[in-house]
Enzyme design. Structure first.
Site, PDB file in Angstrom:
ATOM      1  N   TYR A 192       0.805  -1.225   0.000  1.00  0.00           N
ATOM      2  CA  TYR A 192       0.000   0.000   0.000  1.00  0.00           C
ATOM      3  C   TYR A 192       0.843   1.283   0.000  1.00  0.00           C
ATOM      4  CZ  TYR A 192      -4.249  -2.743   0.991  1.00  0.00           C
ATOM      5  OH  TYR A 192      -5.309  -3.610   0.926  1.00  0.00           O
ATOM      6  N   LYS A 250       2.997 -15.548   3.206  1.00  0.00           N
ATOM      7  CA  LYS A 250       2.857 -16.238   1.916  1.00  0.00           C
ATOM      8  C   LYS A 250       4.215 -16.208   1.222  1.00  0.00           C
ATOM      9  CE  LYS A 250       0.279 -18.120  -1.364  1.00  0.00           C
ATOM     10  NZ  LYS A 250      -0.430 -19.394  -1.258  1.00  0.00           N
ATOM     11  N   ASP A 289      -5.748  -6.111   5.775  1.00  0.00           N
ATOM     12  CA  ASP A 289      -6.924  -5.378   5.301  1.00  0.00           C
ATOM     13  C   ASP A 289      -8.054  -6.367   4.975  1.00  0.00           C
ATOM     14  OD1 ASP A 289      -8.538  -3.368   4.413  1.00  0.00           O
ATOM     15  OD2 ASP A 289      -7.433  -2.972   2.568  1.00  0.00           O
TER      16      ASP A 289
END
Ligand code: ATP
Length: 375
Positions: free
Chosen positions: A138, A205, A262
């Site tokens: 972001y 991940k 988020d």
């Protein structure tokens, strides 16, 4: 007697409606809980943007720095594109201005609230998501490029479909060692404060995002070693999303990079019964004010009707009071909210009732004040 200065940005849409109930409950609990407070209302947000061309004045951060806490209602307006609001709006400016790197979202469903799962029972779930809020994907780096742009020649050569595209876009994430460490550290400290099980689960991940997530994983392992009293584990984000639905009772504290956090936090709002029930806090390192905001936006579809559910905002108020050191008041507000929702006599339309925002706020204020008077 303790005293607190609170900056209130009531914002847009249902923001002012739910903030009115926050101020009502604050007024009801201050005296019996034995603290004083002063609020200053700042009319910033999209309404302000339409009138002034910016969502808040240039010196807004300097003005807010003098307060002990910031309470924000909601920011948004259907006349303004969300990406435009995000770029200029108060939420990110305050988050970055005060380096509020940890977005804290407790997930403790309220019996009586709409609940989407067949099992476990809502009171078996009690966990908190700690979302990194200042970096990751972001940060806004990247751009849109024509495939023949020499800046992206190497990337375009990676896939046939890139070459065949009229345009490609790069969205670059930045993951820093210190940025990961401080938020992971906060998650472990939070686990240490919790009763019972102390488990921190890392959302990751590394098999698909090998640079950013391997750094995140290394820092997580390092911080975990420094907290041998807390159990730790990692889960790939896809498996963890399933676990939020299939086994949410197995979670205690979840720490997640920005994007994963988020998504997970909206999934957790669903466990709570919807956005009308989800509170949050944005915390930095303590020398700047923290910001408290319900997770919902301005909800233009119901704004002006006086039917928004104030529960998310009042649970957020409880988080703010706790952070300000007013533990008794925080507990009373949370307990009052829980008891009104559980009784089900005063219910806004999202809960299947016909009560107004104000009726729910008044009921919660009355019970919170009574609880404090009895204690
Ligand atoms: P924004 O663009 O400001 O984010 P939005 O409508 O896209 O607004 P939200 O405000 O988060 O997003 O709301 C999504 C939906 O959830 C709304 O349409 C509304 O019906 C419902 N909702 C949100 N908050 C509440 C609330 N406090 N009480 C009842 N319903 C709510």
């Amino acid at each position: 007697m303790s005293s607190h200065r609170i900056a209130v940005i009531d914002g847009d849409g249902i923001g002012p409606e739910v903030v009115a109930e926050v101020l009502r409950v604050l007024d009801a609990v201050a005296e019996p809980a034995g603290f004083e407070y002063e609020t200053t209302l700042f009319p910033w947000g999209c309404r302000y943007y339409v009138e002034h061309g910016h969502t808040m004045p240039a010196d807004a951060i300097a003005m807010l720095a003098h307060y002990d806490a910031i309470f924000l209602g909601a920011v948004g307006d259907p006349r303004i594109a969300p990406e435009e609001v995000a770029g200029v709006g108060p939420v990110l400016a305050i988050r970055f201005g005060f380096d509020q790197y940890a977005n804290i979202r407790p997930v403790k469903p309220l019996p009586g609230a709409p609940y989407p799962l067949a099992r476990p029972a809502p009171d078996a779930i009690d966990f908190t998501v700690v979302r990194e809020a200042t970096e990751g994907i972001y940060v806004g780096l990247g751009g849109r490029f024509a495939p023949d742009d020499p800046q992206v020649a190497e990337i375009v050569a990676m896939r046939k479909v890139f070459e065949q595209s009229s345009e490609i876009a790069l969205q670059t994430g930045v993951f820093s060692e210190a940025g990961s460490r401080r938020v992971i550290e906060r998650a472990f400290l939070l686990a240490e404060e919790r009763d019972g099980r102390r488990l921190v689960t890392s959302a990751t991940k590394a098999n698909a995002m090998k640079h950013g997530m391997s750094l995140w994983n290394d820092v997580f392992a390092d911080v975990a070693r420094e907290h041998p009293d807390v159990q730790s584990e990692w889960n790939n984000i896809d498996a963890l999303a399933m676990r939020f639905v299939l086994k949410p009772e197995s979670l205690d504290v979840v720490v997640a990079p920005n994007l994963f956090g988020d998504i997970l936090t909206d999934l957790s709002a669903a466990l709570l019964g919807g956005l009308g029930f989800a509170p949050s806090a944005n915390l930095g390192d303590g020398h700047f004010p923290a910001m408290f905001e319900p997770c919902h936006g301005s909800a233009p579809d119901i704004s002006g009707k006086g039917i928004a559910n104030p529960t998310a905002s009042l649970l957020t108020l409880a988080m703010m009071l706790e952070r300000l050191g007013e533990q008794a008041a925080a507990r009373a507000v949370e307990d009052a909210v829980r008891s009104v929702v559980a009784a089900g006599e005063v219910r806004t339309p999202d809960m299947g009732g016909a009560s107004s925002t104000e009726e729910m706020g008044r009921a919660m204020a009355g019970i919170a004040a009574e609880m404090l008077a009895e204690r």
